[in-house]
Write a protein that holds these residues in place. Structure first.
Motif, PDB file in Angstrom:
ATOM      1  N   UNK A  28      -3.065   2.655  -6.396  1.00  0.00           N
ATOM      2  CA  UNK A  28      -3.193   1.246  -6.001  1.00  0.00           C
ATOM      3  C   UNK A  28      -1.843   0.536  -6.077  1.00  0.00           C
ATOM      4  N   UNK A  29      -1.111   0.813  -7.147  1.00  0.00           N
ATOM      5  CA  UNK A  29       0.183   0.163  -7.340  1.00  0.00           C
ATOM      6  C   UNK A  29       1.162   0.564  -6.224  1.00  0.00           C
ATOM      7  N   UNK A  30       1.124   1.831  -5.859  1.00  0.00           N
ATOM      8  CA  UNK A  30       2.036   2.310  -4.819  1.00  0.00           C
ATOM      9  C   UNK A  30       1.746   1.623  -3.487  1.00  0.00           C
ATOM     10  N   UNK A  31       0.461   1.510  -3.114  1.00  0.00           N
ATOM     11  CA  UNK A  31       0.106   0.834  -1.856  1.00  0.00           C
ATOM     12  C   UNK A  31       0.563  -0.624  -1.874  1.00  0.00           C
ATOM     13  N   UNK A  32       0.356  -1.285  -3.008  1.00  0.00           N
ATOM     14  CA  UNK A  32       0.756  -2.689  -3.107  1.00  0.00           C
ATOM     15  C   UNK A  32       2.277  -2.839  -2.996  1.00  0.00           C
ATOM     16  N   UNK A  33       3.005  -1.964  -3.676  1.00  0.00           N
ATOM     17  CA  UNK A  33       4.468  -2.043  -3.637  1.00  0.00           C
ATOM     18  C   UNK A  33       5.018  -1.739  -2.242  1.00  0.00           C
ATOM     19  N   UNK A  34       4.382  -0.832  -1.550  1.00  0.00           N
ATOM     20  CA  UNK A  34       4.824  -0.527  -0.180  1.00  0.00           C
ATOM     21  C   UNK A  34       4.650  -1.740   0.727  1.00  0.00           C
ATOM     22  N   UNK A  35       3.541  -2.464   0.561  1.00  0.00           N
ATOM     23  CA  UNK A  35       3.346  -3.693   1.324  1.00  0.00           C
ATOM     24  C   UNK A  35       4.410  -4.726   0.966  1.00  0.00           C
ATOM     25  N   UNK A  36       4.627  -4.895  -0.355  1.00  0.00           N
ATOM     26  CA  UNK A  36       5.583  -5.896  -0.812  1.00  0.00           C
ATOM     27  C   UNK A  36       7.000  -5.565  -0.345  1.00  0.00           C
TER      28      UNK A  36
END
Length: 408
Positions: free
Chosen positions: A394-402
């Protein structure tokens, strides 16, 4: 009607309807050698053990807060003389309504010396007297101490009292296993009492009875020494009695050892194989912050990454961001939890999403490797591993968006 009557009469004359058999004679096994007889089927003995308190320990007492942190009795007096160490041997390990306790050991200190009262029944009808004697002796002390008693011994005692219609008071209770886990979980092979004996107290039991055999031995003993495929249940029962007493002595020794460690943590921690991070958490909970911080700092110098995380977390909660950042950034990423903590820092504090992504990938790599499962001396369970992997995804997906300029 007449035909049925005549047929019944003929059957009776032929002896087909036999008289009811006589009631069976109650079994009488009798008291084991050296035991006092109480009520029918109920016996007791008092044993003076070789274990004694140090006079200084007796005078100082123990710190009830140490055990209250793990759900123990906060109202304890802190006097060793007010403790009753309790252990049951039972007909099964389930603790359900069909399980009874046939043997109890209750230990207490008379002055410096530990004495143990055993209460025993050789058949089921002795249970009410057994329970009454146990309750009387527990009530003479202020606090009951058990090992896993919150899950087993105390619920079993209450259940058997209810089924026998015997009032059972709500005893002040300390389950020492809960505090043991706070001290040694992950640093010993297990928190079983036998593991503590061999790894902390320095002795191995000889001629001990495996726990799974104890119900069979008692059932054979109560049948008069026959059955269950056991050669000599009476001799085996003597070993069960010794097992029960040893449990109490070891419980008392571990209880005192934990109190000694808390009294003098710097001197005792390494000797007693307590992780600095675990002991520091306990001390901080006791209001001894400076000692806890000193232990954590010492552990960080020795390369304990989880102690470093604990120290960083404490500094963050206190608002000391400068010290928090310094400690966190100094930690080597040899544990996936360190990488996760750094990822959170880069994402939420510094807004450096590329650095946060690098930490996420490092944590995932560690979790995929054997070294990530071990986590140094701080083991990572399989359940925690999967929770971390889910969080990282989840963190990786969020960071990729950010990192692409979007908000998750």
């Amino acid at each position: 009607m007449g035909g049925l009557k005549s047929r019944l009469s003929r059957l009776k004359d032929l002896g087909s309807i036999a008289p009811s058999p006589p009631a069976p004679t109650p079994r009488t096994v009798g008291p084991p050698p050296g035991w006092e007889a109480g009520e029918p089927h109920e016996y007791w003995r008092l044993t003076e053990t070789s274990f004694a308190l140090d006079p200084a320990d007796l005078e100082r007492g123990y710190d009830p807060r140490l055990f209250a942190q793990a759900g123990g009795a906060a109202s304890s007096s802190g006097r060793f003389e007010d403790l009753a160490f309790l252990d049951f041997e039972t007909t099964g390990l389930s603790g359900g309504a069909g399980t009874i306790a046939f043997l109890a050991a209750i230990g207490w200190f008379e002055g410096q010396n530990l004495v143990v009262l055993n209460v025993f029944i050789d058949d089921f009808p002795g249970e009410p007297a057994f329970l009454a004697r146990v309750l009387r002796n527990l009530a003479e002390r202020g606090t009951v101490v058990t090992y896993n008693g919150a899950s087993f011994d105390m619920p079993l005692l209450r259940t058997r009292c209810i089924l026998n219609r015997i009032p059972c008071q709500d005893f002040s209770h300390i389950d020492a296993l809960k505090t043991v886990r706070r001290f040694w979980s992950g640093s010993l092979s297990s928190c079983a009492l036998k593991a503590l004996e061999s790894e902390l107290l320095g002795y191995q039991r000889t001629d001990d009875i495996p726990g799974f055999l104890i119900p069979r031995i008692w059932l054979a003993y109560s049948a008069g020494g026959r059955g269950n495929g056991l050669e000599d249940p009476r001799a085996l029962m003597d070993r069960v009695f010794a097992h029960n007493v040893r449990d109490i002595v070891s419980l008392a020794r571990v209880f005192i050892l934990m109190n000694k460690i808390a009294e003098n943590p710097i001197r005792q921690a390494a000797r007693a194989r307590v992780r600095h991070s675990a002991l520091a958490t306990i001390l901080i909970g006791l209001g001894r912050r400076s000692e806890g911080i000193a232990l954590l700092e010492e552990a960080v110098v020795e390369g304990d990454s989880m102690a470093g995380l604990r120290l960083a977390s404490l500094l963050r909660r206190e608002g000391d961001w400068s010290s928090y950042e310094k400690i966190l950034m100094s930690l080597v990423e040899n544990d996936p939890r360190v990488s996760v903590a750094k990822a959170k820092y880069w994402e939420h504090r510094s807004l450096d999403y590329s650095a946060a992504l690098a930490c996420v990938e490092r944590a995932a790599t560690l979790l995929a490797a054997e070294s990530g499962i071990i986590g140094g001396s701080h083991r990572i369970s399989e359940a925690l591993r999967w929770r971390l992997l889910e969080d990282l995804a989840k963190r990786k997906r969020r960071l990729e968006f950010k990192s692409k300029g979007f908000r998750a």
